[in-house]
Design a protein around this motif. Structure first.
Motif, mmCIF file in Angstrom:
data_model
loop_
_atom_site.group_PDB
_atom_site.id
_atom_site.type_symbol
_atom_site.label_atom_id
_atom_site.label_comp_id
_atom_site.label_asym_id
_atom_site.label_seq_id
_atom_site.Cartn_x
_atom_site.Cartn_y
_atom_site.Cartn_z
ATOM 1 N N VAL A 265 46.097 47.215 40.152
ATOM 2 C CA VAL A 265 47.246 46.614 40.806
ATOM 3 C C VAL A 265 48.267 47.775 41.466
ATOM 4 C CG1 VAL A 265 47.156 44.900 39.164
ATOM 5 C CG2 VAL A 265 48.533 46.749 38.583
ATOM 6 N N THR A 266 49.080 47.013 42.177
ATOM 7 C CA THR A 266 50.238 47.996 42.766
ATOM 8 C C THR A 266 51.496 47.305 42.237
ATOM 9 O OG1 THR A 266 49.096 48.454 44.710
ATOM 10 C CG2 THR A 266 51.599 48.829 44.752
ATOM 11 N N LEU A 267 52.328 48.048 41.337
ATOM 12 C CA LEU A 267 53.452 47.745 40.780
ATOM 13 C C LEU A 267 54.650 48.123 41.532
ATOM 14 C CD1 LEU A 267 52.615 48.051 37.211
ATOM 15 C CD2 LEU A 267 52.447 46.228 38.378
ATOM 16 N N VAL A 268 55.686 47.549 41.574
ATOM 17 C CA VAL A 268 57.118 48.196 42.013
ATOM 18 C C VAL A 268 58.300 47.685 40.681
ATOM 19 C CG1 VAL A 268 59.020 47.827 43.733
ATOM 20 C CG2 VAL A 268 56.530 47.495 44.490
ATOM 21 N N GLY A 269 58.672 48.734 40.389
ATOM 22 C CA GLY A 269 59.886 48.898 39.461
ATOM 23 C C GLY A 269 60.504 49.963 39.262
ATOM 24 N N ILE A 270 61.498 50.039 38.294
ATOM 25 C CA ILE A 270 62.372 51.169 38.192
ATOM 26 C C ILE A 270 61.559 52.145 37.082
ATOM 27 C CG2 ILE A 270 64.522 51.906 37.341
ATOM 28 C CD1 ILE A 270 65.610 49.103 38.165
#
Length: 126
Positions: free
Chosen positions: A95-100
């Motif tokens: 998966v590709t995740l976006v987050g801090i």
């Protein structure tokens, strides 16, 4: 010419970040390799990273590859926090995740030397 070289050298260490997906913060694309080897550059930044998700002891982790996940290579993993409900049905897949991206912090200390390198406060899953 010297000023240009200095500026380029300063920028070489800084992540390249841009607006993405309607998020307020700029997003810095990063590889798992860059996050594991240069994690300090990415702390408190919103990053986009791809990896293999695995659930271990009721927690989700992002690994460099399926092989690393299968071998429980925790020292090369990222603990996933935040909106982990978005990961439902994604364990065992790429998966590709976006987050801090955040350091684990003293409260996350365990006696296990093979702990994740950091944590990602998940905001978006692709």
């Amino acid at each position: 010419m010297a000023i240009f070289q200095e500026s380029a050298a300063e920028q070489a260490g800084a992540p390249r970040c841009t607006h993405f997906g309607g998020l307020k913060e700029k997003v810095c694309p990063a590889s798992m390799l860059s996050l594991t080897t240069s994690h300090q550059l990415f702390y408190q930044r919103t990053v986009a990273v791809s990896g293999y998700v695995k659930e271990v002891d009721s927690h989700f982790y992002l690994f460099t590859s399926k092989e690393f996940a299968d071998n429980f290579s925790m020292a090369d993993s990222i603990l996933l926090m935040g909106q982990v409900a978005l990961l439902k049905g994604k364990a065992g897949s790429w998966v590709t995740l976006v987050g801090i991206f955040e350091p684990l912090g003293s409260l996350d200390y365990t006696d296990d030397i093979f702990r994740p390198i950091a944590k990602l406060n998940v905001q978006l899953v692709r």
